[in-house]
Design an enzyme around this catalytic site. Structure first.
Site, mmCIF file in Angstrom:
data_model
loop_
_atom_site.group_PDB
_atom_site.id
_atom_site.type_symbol
_atom_site.label_atom_id
_atom_site.label_comp_id
_atom_site.label_asym_id
_atom_site.label_seq_id
_atom_site.Cartn_x
_atom_site.Cartn_y
_atom_site.Cartn_z
ATOM 1 N N THR A 301 0.829 -1.196 0.000
ATOM 2 C CA THR A 301 0.000 0.000 0.000
ATOM 3 C C THR A 301 0.868 1.253 0.000
ATOM 4 O O THR A 301 0.561 2.244 -0.639
ATOM 5 C CB THR A 301 -0.875 0.021 1.262
ATOM 6 O OG1 THR A 301 -1.413 -1.273 1.424
ATOM 7 C CG2 THR A 301 -1.971 1.046 1.156
ATOM 8 N N GLU A 411 18.022 -6.658 1.964
ATOM 9 C CA GLU A 411 18.487 -7.888 1.343
ATOM 10 C C GLU A 411 17.309 -8.505 0.581
ATOM 11 O O GLU A 411 16.164 -8.373 1.020
ATOM 12 C CB GLU A 411 18.913 -8.829 2.470
ATOM 13 C CG GLU A 411 19.709 -10.014 2.049
ATOM 14 C CD GLU A 411 20.148 -10.769 3.288
ATOM 15 O OE1 GLU A 411 21.351 -10.856 3.514
ATOM 16 O OE2 GLU A 411 19.268 -11.246 4.029
ATOM 17 N N LYS A 415 10.625 -15.067 -2.248
ATOM 18 C CA LYS A 415 9.197 -14.909 -2.565
ATOM 19 C C LYS A 415 8.366 -14.978 -1.293
ATOM 20 O O LYS A 415 8.745 -15.686 -0.349
ATOM 21 C CB LYS A 415 8.745 -16.071 -3.454
ATOM 22 C CG LYS A 415 8.998 -15.884 -4.922
ATOM 23 C CD LYS A 415 8.287 -16.990 -5.666
ATOM 24 C CE LYS A 415 8.531 -16.876 -7.154
ATOM 25 N NZ LYS A 415 8.161 -18.082 -7.869
ATOM 26 N N ASP A 452 1.563 -8.372 12.512
ATOM 27 C CA ASP A 452 0.963 -8.401 11.160
ATOM 28 C C ASP A 452 1.629 -9.472 10.306
ATOM 29 O O ASP A 452 1.932 -9.245 9.140
ATOM 30 C CB ASP A 452 1.151 -7.021 10.502
ATOM 31 C CG ASP A 452 0.196 -6.819 9.335
ATOM 32 O OD1 ASP A 452 -0.792 -7.573 9.226
ATOM 33 O OD2 ASP A 452 0.447 -5.909 8.524
ATOM 34 N N HIS A 454 1.109 -11.907 8.328
ATOM 35 C CA HIS A 454 0.337 -12.693 7.354
ATOM 36 C C HIS A 454 1.279 -13.248 6.285
ATOM 37 O O HIS A 454 2.462 -12.899 6.243
ATOM 38 C CB HIS A 454 -0.788 -11.848 6.759
ATOM 39 C CG HIS A 454 -0.324 -10.585 6.103
ATOM 40 N ND1 HIS A 454 0.292 -10.581 4.863
ATOM 41 C CD2 HIS A 454 -0.348 -9.295 6.509
ATOM 42 C CE1 HIS A 454 0.598 -9.342 4.533
ATOM 43 N NE2 HIS A 454 0.220 -8.533 5.527
ATOM 44 N N PHE A 491 7.414 -4.110 9.093
ATOM 45 C CA PHE A 491 7.271 -3.895 10.541
ATOM 46 C C PHE A 491 6.346 -2.714 10.867
ATOM 47 O O PHE A 491 6.423 -2.123 11.942
ATOM 48 C CB PHE A 491 8.666 -3.680 11.155
ATOM 49 C CG PHE A 491 9.655 -4.739 10.699
ATOM 50 C CD1 PHE A 491 9.425 -6.067 11.007
ATOM 51 C CD2 PHE A 491 10.764 -4.419 9.935
ATOM 52 C CE1 PHE A 491 10.292 -7.068 10.573
ATOM 53 C CE2 PHE A 491 11.641 -5.395 9.495
ATOM 54 C CZ PHE A 491 11.404 -6.727 9.821
HETATM 55 N N1 LIG Z 1 13.383 -7.687 1.008
HETATM 56 C C1 LIG Z 1 12.518 -8.081 0.090
HETATM 57 N N2 LIG Z 1 12.824 -9.102 -0.737
HETATM 58 C C2 LIG Z 1 11.950 -9.507 -1.680
HETATM 59 N N3 LIG Z 1 10.747 -8.940 -1.878
HETATM 60 C C3 LIG Z 1 10.389 -7.921 -1.085
HETATM 61 C C4 LIG Z 1 11.240 -7.435 -0.055
HETATM 62 N N4 LIG Z 1 10.623 -6.417 0.582
HETATM 63 C C5 LIG Z 1 9.432 -6.274 -0.018
HETATM 64 N N5 LIG Z 1 9.280 -7.167 -1.013
HETATM 65 C C6 LIG Z 1 8.130 -7.313 -1.899
HETATM 66 O O1 LIG Z 1 7.428 -6.081 -1.927
HETATM 67 C C7 LIG Z 1 6.106 -6.261 -1.409
HETATM 68 C C8 LIG Z 1 5.704 -5.015 -0.628
HETATM 69 O O2 LIG Z 1 6.543 -4.878 0.510
HETATM 70 P P1 LIG Z 1 5.936 -4.511 1.930
HETATM 71 O O3 LIG Z 1 4.901 -5.524 2.315
HETATM 72 O O4 LIG Z 1 7.072 -4.350 2.865
HETATM 73 O O5 LIG Z 1 5.289 -3.097 1.563
HETATM 74 P P2 LIG Z 1 4.193 -2.267 2.357
HETATM 75 O O6 LIG Z 1 3.807 -1.091 1.545
HETATM 76 O O7 LIG Z 1 4.683 -2.035 3.734
HETATM 77 O O8 LIG Z 1 3.018 -3.313 2.367
HETATM 78 P P3 LIG Z 1 1.640 -3.251 3.186
HETATM 79 O O9 LIG Z 1 0.597 -3.032 2.146
HETATM 80 O O10 LIG Z 1 1.556 -4.621 3.834
HETATM 81 O O11 LIG Z 1 1.756 -2.128 4.190
HETATM 82 C C9 LIG Z 1 6.174 -7.553 -0.587
HETATM 83 O O12 LIG Z 1 4.949 -8.209 -0.515
HETATM 84 C C10 LIG Z 1 7.191 -8.369 -1.356
HETATM 85 O O13 LIG Z 1 6.591 -9.014 -2.441
#
Ligand SMILES: Nc1ncnc2c1ncn2[C@@H]1O[C@H](COP(=O)(O)OP(=O)(O)OP(=O)(O)O)[C@@H](O)[C@H]1O
Length: 603
Positions: A301, A411, A415, A452, A454, A491
């Site tokens: 998001t 890093e 998946k 969180d 999931h 986090f």
């Molecule tokens: N270190 C990583 N290595 C590989 N893929 C990653 C990594 N960090 C994030 N991703 C990919 O990017 C996507 C989005 O990252 P993340 O969930 O941290 O974003 P967000 O905006 O905080 O999501 P949310 O909607 O849960 O708040 C993850 O679902 C994953 O597919």
């Protein structure tokens, strides 16, 4: 110009004779007692979503969810000392001079040469060429606001410019000493004038920044903290990236912004990222790979994730006054807390001999940078290519010149569990034991709760490893991996006690989070968390980690297909049953289900 370069050569030559170095940043902070009293906290308005459960926003944009529309939330923090004890704080002791290492004679610094140089160079009207501040303002570091020191930033910029013309020159420790010297003159008054609270509120990042030679403008109060009889943990941070700063201080182009353009929360964020001003996007990215090779790999998001060589850059727009993906943009101070959280968890990856709690289960944060400007065409191309294939739920990244972002360099963790194909029961149970032990270690170290976890927030990758090392409360354990390694990400909702602050997200005013569909495992887990915490989100409830472990067992049983026998399924079901009575991941990891995957290394 020739003359200036020569002058600097002289300054640097004199430094070389002194054998100066920019010291590595190493902040020290301490863990204190668990807080005892409840403390009310204000919720801050911000909309949000959970991956996989997306919200239809007020704007009615692309995202949807079970019922979550824009709601209020905001990351909160509580200074641990203030939280545990509401008594007026004592004034901090004066910062003592560090002891001189044995065998070394302290030389009185002689800055005569430099003073003369600065007198000369001021006469060159270099101000016109360099992006120096031209009005009085404040310079902030951590929670404290320090009056700007006359000419200091001008000099720093001049020095950086000079560095630009003297690529071969080493760092100017002499210049650093001038800054330290100037700062020391202010230190006493700052420590005297500030309440001890301001020291207690100092974050690991801030203290690390205060330990750099370039940023040493205020006292870190480390001495005060170190004087107390509590365990000390260290956070290692990268030194300020001078190369970045040089690029920002181009003489030919106008910098986008100087620090004078930013408010305190952005300056704090910059400071936590070891920057004096935001970086240019593509310059920051090109440190990790050829920009042309950047590929988008995922989205959340708030963040867009791009693969940059062997790393992943998650880019989160901040502080803008328009919605992105239907959501209010996160604020700099919220991101500042996520930065602290990320660096704090990074400490668990240090396997030093005296380490009490270590594990590789949380994604490694390699760097964090504040960037500014519109999305680079290379990123837009990568975004559009991903959109063509996957159909993005996010808005096309059209941002204005002044837009700021936080770029997390992580890093590559593989998946997410949702899309990862587990081959057999051994891989599934290895996933479970790594997550359980990882949470146990983080609980022990920082009262950490993910809140969180999931299946989009657990990444998996295959490698040739057989075991992984964990240390839980001083006990060294090897964990069987069956060739699969997990990394926990995201986090945003997490709660952590860094030893100085409790960082948490107040979900009290986010009713929609708890209104997901009945029977949906993820939605049920948020509701169970609410019941456990009784909406007291700042409190420590390690049971929330167990709730996510139970969710994970459910997911493995109901949503993931892998080779397994009915005996394996029975084992998973009885594990789930036993987990109902555990209060923490630390308890759960002792379950017999994990016994043959944990090998005690100390016995
Ligand atoms: N270190 C990583 N290595 C590989 N893929 C990653 C990594 N960090 C994030 N991703 C990919 O990017 C996507 C989005 O990252 P993340 O969930 O941290 O974003 P967000 O905006 O905080 O999501 P949310 O909607 O849960 O708040 C993850 O679902 C994953 O597919």
């Amino acid at each position: 110009m020739e003359q200036r370069v020569d002058l600097w050569s002289e300054v640097i030559k004199s430094e070389e004779e002194e054998g100066g170095d920019i010291p590595k940043i190493e902040a020290v902070y301490q863990r204190r007692k668990k807080p005892e009293n409840k403390s009310s906290s204000e919720a801050v308005n911000l909309g949000w979503l959970v991956k996989g459960t997306r919200t239809s926003s007020i704007n009615g944009l692309k995202r949807d969810s079970w019922a979550r529309s824009l709601s209020t939330r905001g990351r909160e923090s509580i200074a641990v000392r203030a939280y545990a004890n509401h008594q007026p704080q004592k004034k901090p002791a004066r910062r003592k001079k560090p002891a001189i290492p044995k065998g070394k004679v302290e030389k009185a610094p002689d800055f005569q040469k430099e003073k003369e140089y600065f007198r000369d160079i001021d006469a060159f009207e270099l101000l016109e060429e360099s992006p120096s501040p031209n009005k009085s303002s404040t310079w902030t570091m951590g929670e404290q606001v320090v009056p700007e020191m006359p000419h200091l930033s001008t000099r720093l910029e001049k020095w950086l410019i000079s560095k630009k013309f003297n690529h071969a020159c080493g760092p100017s420790s002499t210049l650093s000493k001038i800054f330290e010297n100037s700062a020391t003159r202010q230190e006493d008054s700052i420590c005297d004038n500030e309440s001890s609270d301001s020291c207690a509120l100092k974050t690991p990042e801030k203290s690390s920044a205060s330990n750099t030679s370039v940023f040493r403008l205020i006292p870190s109060c480390d001495d005060i903290l170190a004087a107390e009889d509590v365990p000390v943990r260290k956070i290692k941070m990268e030194a300020i990236d001078l190369e970045d700063e040089l690029k920002q201080l181009s003489l030919t182009s106008d910098p986008i912004s100087t620090h004078l353009d930013f408010d305190k929360s952005v300056l704090d964020l910059l400071s936590a990222c070891g920057q004096m001003q935001p970086s240019n996007f593509i310059e920051a990215l090109s440190k990790f790979c050829e920009p042309e090779s950047i590929v988008k790999i995922g989205e959340g998001t708030y963040g867009e994730a791009f693969r940059t060589g062997s790393s992943v850059c998650k880019i989160v727009p901040i502080d803008g006054d328009f919605r992105v993906n239907g959501e209010v943009q996160k604020r700099a101070d919220e991101l500042h807390e996520e930065v602290i959280l990320s660096w704090t968890l990074n400490q668990l990856r240090e396997f030093e001999t005296e380490a009490q709690n270590s594990c590789p289960a949380f994604i490694k944060t390699q760097d964090i940078k504040v960037c500014q400007g519109p999305y680079d065409p290379i990123l837009i191309k990568a975004w559009e290519e991903w959109d063509d294939i996957h159909g993005s739920e996010n808005d096309h990244p059209d941002f204005p010149e002044k837009q700021c972002y936080v770029m997390f360099v992580l890093e590559h963790g593989g998946k997410d569990l949702e899309s990862f194909v587990l081959l057999n029961f051994d891989e599934a149970r290895s996933l479970l034991v790594q997550v359980t032990a990882g949470l146990a270690v983080a609980e022990a170290a920082f009262e950490f709760e993910h809140r969180d976890l999931h299946w989009g927030n657990i990444l998996l990758s295959r490698n040739n490893s057989c075991t992984l090392p964990f240390i839980l409360e001083g006990k060294q354990i090897s964990i069987k991996t069956f060739g699969v390694q997990i990394s926990i990400i995201d986090f945003t909702l997490s709660r952590i006690n860094t030893g100085e602050k409790i960082l948490f997200l107040d979900l009290t005013s986010d009713p929609y989070l708890f209104k997901g569909p009945k029977g949906d495992k993820q939605a049920e887990t948020y509701r169970k968390m609410k019941a456990v915490t009784e909406d007291y989100w700042e409190g420590s409830f390690a049971r929330t980690n167990v709730l996510w472990l139970i969710y994970l067992v459910d997911i493995l049983l109901t949503k993931k297909s892998f080779e397994r026998s009915s005996k394996n399924e029975r084992e998973l079901r009885s594990l789930k049953k036993r987990m109902e009575k555990y209060k923490s991941a630390k308890e759960a990891v002792l379950d017999p289900f994990f016994a043959d995957m944990l090998m005690d290394q100390t016995s």
